[in-house]
Scaffold this motif. Sequence first.
Motif, mmCIF file in Angstrom:
data_model
loop_
_atom_site.group_PDB
_atom_site.id
_atom_site.type_symbol
_atom_site.label_atom_id
_atom_site.label_comp_id
_atom_site.label_asym_id
_atom_site.label_seq_id
_atom_site.Cartn_x
_atom_site.Cartn_y
_atom_site.Cartn_z
ATOM 1 N N ASN A 161 0.816 -1.212 0.000
ATOM 2 C CA ASN A 161 0.000 0.000 0.000
ATOM 3 C C ASN A 161 0.853 1.267 0.000
ATOM 4 O OD1 ASN A 161 -2.612 -1.455 0.431
ATOM 5 N ND2 ASN A 161 -1.610 -2.051 2.329
ATOM 6 N N GLY A 162 2.031 1.203 -0.702
ATOM 7 C CA GLY A 162 2.994 2.276 -0.458
ATOM 8 C C GLY A 162 3.458 2.127 0.981
ATOM 9 N N GLU A 163 4.177 3.092 1.519
ATOM 10 C CA GLU A 163 4.581 2.966 2.919
ATOM 11 C C GLU A 163 4.861 4.314 3.563
ATOM 12 O OE1 GLU A 163 4.046 1.825 5.575
ATOM 13 O OE2 GLU A 163 5.104 -0.087 5.601
ATOM 14 N N ARG A 164 4.376 4.440 4.773
ATOM 15 C CA ARG A 164 4.765 5.552 5.629
ATOM 16 C C ARG A 164 6.031 5.116 6.357
ATOM 17 N NH1 ARG A 164 -0.725 6.715 8.790
ATOM 18 N NH2 ARG A 164 -0.869 4.436 8.597
ATOM 19 N N ALA A 165 6.010 5.060 7.678
ATOM 20 C CA ALA A 165 7.202 4.583 8.383
ATOM 21 C C ALA A 165 7.418 3.094 8.048
ATOM 22 C CB ALA A 165 7.021 4.764 9.885
ATOM 23 N N PRO A 166 8.666 2.691 7.817
ATOM 24 C CA PRO A 166 9.885 3.450 8.084
ATOM 25 C C PRO A 166 10.483 4.181 6.876
ATOM 26 C CG PRO A 166 10.457 1.170 7.706
ATOM 27 C CD PRO A 166 8.962 1.262 7.545
ATOM 28 N N ILE A 167 9.904 4.075 5.662
ATOM 29 C CA ILE A 167 10.596 4.621 4.487
ATOM 30 C C ILE A 167 9.936 5.859 3.899
ATOM 31 C CG2 ILE A 167 11.550 2.359 3.889
ATOM 32 C CD1 ILE A 167 9.446 2.356 1.549
ATOM 33 N N TRP A 168 8.671 6.131 4.217
ATOM 34 C CA TRP A 168 7.952 7.308 3.749
ATOM 35 C C TRP A 168 8.031 7.454 2.226
ATOM 36 C CZ3 TRP A 168 4.617 9.212 7.057
ATOM 37 C CH2 TRP A 168 4.838 8.991 8.425
ATOM 38 N N ASN A 169 7.473 6.470 1.541
ATOM 39 C CA ASN A 169 7.464 6.462 0.076
ATOM 40 C C ASN A 169 6.120 5.913 -0.395
ATOM 41 O OD1 ASN A 169 7.830 6.202 -2.664
ATOM 42 N ND2 ASN A 169 9.637 4.881 -2.529
ATOM 43 N N GLU A 170 5.238 6.806 -0.835
ATOM 44 C CA GLU A 170 3.898 6.373 -1.227
ATOM 45 C C GLU A 170 3.912 5.548 -2.508
ATOM 46 O OE1 GLU A 170 2.604 10.442 -3.686
ATOM 47 O OE2 GLU A 170 1.681 9.951 -1.759
ATOM 48 N N ALA A 171 5.025 5.602 -3.253
ATOM 49 C CA ALA A 171 5.127 4.839 -4.500
ATOM 50 C C ALA A 171 5.759 3.463 -4.293
ATOM 51 C CB ALA A 171 5.937 5.622 -5.531
ATOM 52 N N ALA A 172 6.120 3.129 -3.055
ATOM 53 C CA ALA A 172 6.753 1.834 -2.781
ATOM 54 C C ALA A 172 5.791 0.695 -3.110
ATOM 55 C CB ALA A 172 7.182 1.761 -1.324
ATOM 56 N N THR A 173 6.358 -0.439 -3.492
ATOM 57 C CA THR A 173 5.546 -1.607 -3.839
ATOM 58 C C THR A 173 6.063 -2.843 -3.107
ATOM 59 O OG1 THR A 173 6.947 -2.091 -5.760
ATOM 60 C CG2 THR A 173 4.992 -0.721 -6.133
ATOM 61 N N GLY A 174 5.243 -3.887 -3.084
ATOM 62 C CA GLY A 174 5.676 -5.153 -2.515
ATOM 63 C C GLY A 174 6.564 -5.903 -3.487
ATOM 64 N N ASN A 175 7.543 -6.625 -2.951
ATOM 65 C CA ASN A 175 8.462 -7.387 -3.803
ATOM 66 C C ASN A 175 8.858 -8.690 -3.125
ATOM 67 O OD1 ASN A 175 9.391 -5.625 -6.256
ATOM 68 N ND2 ASN A 175 9.329 -4.219 -4.515
ATOM 69 N N LEU A 176 8.953 -9.746 -3.920
ATOM 70 C CA LEU A 176 9.366 -11.063 -3.437
ATOM 71 C C LEU A 176 10.691 -11.415 -4.113
ATOM 72 C CD1 LEU A 176 8.549 -13.524 -1.709
ATOM 73 C CD2 LEU A 176 7.282 -14.380 -3.693
ATOM 74 N N PHE A 177 11.710 -11.657 -3.303
ATOM 75 C CA PHE A 177 13.063 -11.894 -3.806
ATOM 76 C C PHE A 177 13.537 -13.319 -3.497
ATOM 77 C CE2 PHE A 177 12.822 -7.351 -2.833
ATOM 78 C CZ PHE A 177 13.323 -6.771 -3.989
ATOM 79 N N ASP A 178 14.498 -13.757 -4.302
ATOM 80 C CA ASP A 178 15.253 -14.987 -4.037
ATOM 81 C C ASP A 178 14.400 -16.244 -4.062
ATOM 82 O OD1 ASP A 178 17.464 -13.324 -3.738
ATOM 83 O OD2 ASP A 178 17.230 -13.182 -1.562
ATOM 84 N N ILE A 179 13.481 -16.307 -5.015
ATOM 85 C CA ILE A 179 12.739 -17.541 -5.260
ATOM 86 C C ILE A 179 13.616 -18.469 -6.101
ATOM 87 C CG2 ILE A 179 10.697 -18.544 -6.340
ATOM 88 C CD1 ILE A 179 10.020 -16.961 -3.919
ATOM 89 N N THR A 180 13.676 -19.735 -5.719
ATOM 90 C CA THR A 180 14.479 -20.705 -6.471
ATOM 91 C C THR A 180 13.635 -21.937 -6.780
ATOM 92 O OG1 THR A 180 15.288 -21.958 -4.570
ATOM 93 C CG2 THR A 180 16.486 -19.937 -5.137
ATOM 94 N N ARG A 181 14.199 -22.875 -7.495
ATOM 95 C CA ARG A 181 13.477 -24.093 -7.883
ATOM 96 C C ARG A 181 13.105 -24.952 -6.685
ATOM 97 N NH1 ARG A 181 17.811 -28.124 -10.678
ATOM 98 N NH2 ARG A 181 15.966 -29.467 -10.553
ATOM 99 N N VAL A 182 13.793 -24.749 -5.548
ATOM 100 C CA VAL A 182 13.459 -25.525 -4.355
ATOM 101 C C VAL A 182 12.440 -24.804 -3.464
ATOM 102 C CG1 VAL A 182 15.675 -26.697 -4.355
ATOM 103 C CG2 VAL A 182 15.398 -24.601 -3.011
ATOM 104 N N SER A 183 12.050 -23.607 -3.850
ATOM 105 C CA SER A 183 11.030 -22.895 -3.074
ATOM 106 C C SER A 183 9.700 -23.649 -3.175
ATOM 107 C CB SER A 183 10.851 -21.469 -3.600
ATOM 108 O OG SER A 183 12.043 -20.721 -3.467
#
Length: 206
Positions: free
Chosen positions: A79-101
């Motif tokens: 939903n964007g973010e207030r604290a701790p980064i104060w960036n209304e344009a921020a988005t959710g991200n999923l990192f480091d998915i591998t074949r064993v996930s």
Amino acid sequence: SIGTSHAVRVINKQPQLNYQYQNFAYNIKEGQYLIGLPSNNGADVLSCTNKVFNSSFEELNLVAAKRPHTESIFVPYLNGERAPIWNEAATGNLFDITRVSSRESVLYSIILGMIFNIKHNVSVLEELTDFKAIGLVGGVTELDGFPQLISDILGYKLYIPVMKNAETLGSIAVVKDIELPREYRIVEPRFGQSYDALFKKYLEKV
């Protein structure tokens, strides 16, 4: 408090303010200030997860209790973010998915991401004022797998009020100098499993 969003707050005798953190400091009565940080993202992250993965709160509760191994990192700024980064344009991200996930490990990463975001704000609050334990309110306290996980990750004893609407009634009690019955479910942190490495990876992605 962890509802749709989350917030961390402490009542302090001084109005601690930090320009970088943009924390709030409300004067609630003479010599008492409510200091804290608000986030746009809380249990709404879990609701969104249920829609995307066709999961349920019951399944997420089981995953939180089971704690499957994961190396993936989820940044929960849906939903964007207030604290701790104060960036209304921020988005959710999923990192480091591998074949064993697996499905379980991805769901667990999302749960951890939500809690790591709270830990990030708790870490900022630690720099602003002192506290030794945390009172936790919100719907996630009704999911029995979550309070222990939250306590373990934050590293604090949790006091979970038995009383309904404790947050609202507590605010009124502070302002009006009213004593309310104090009955809590207490959750102690267990330090057998360390989340430091995953939390460090999380901070690198934020």
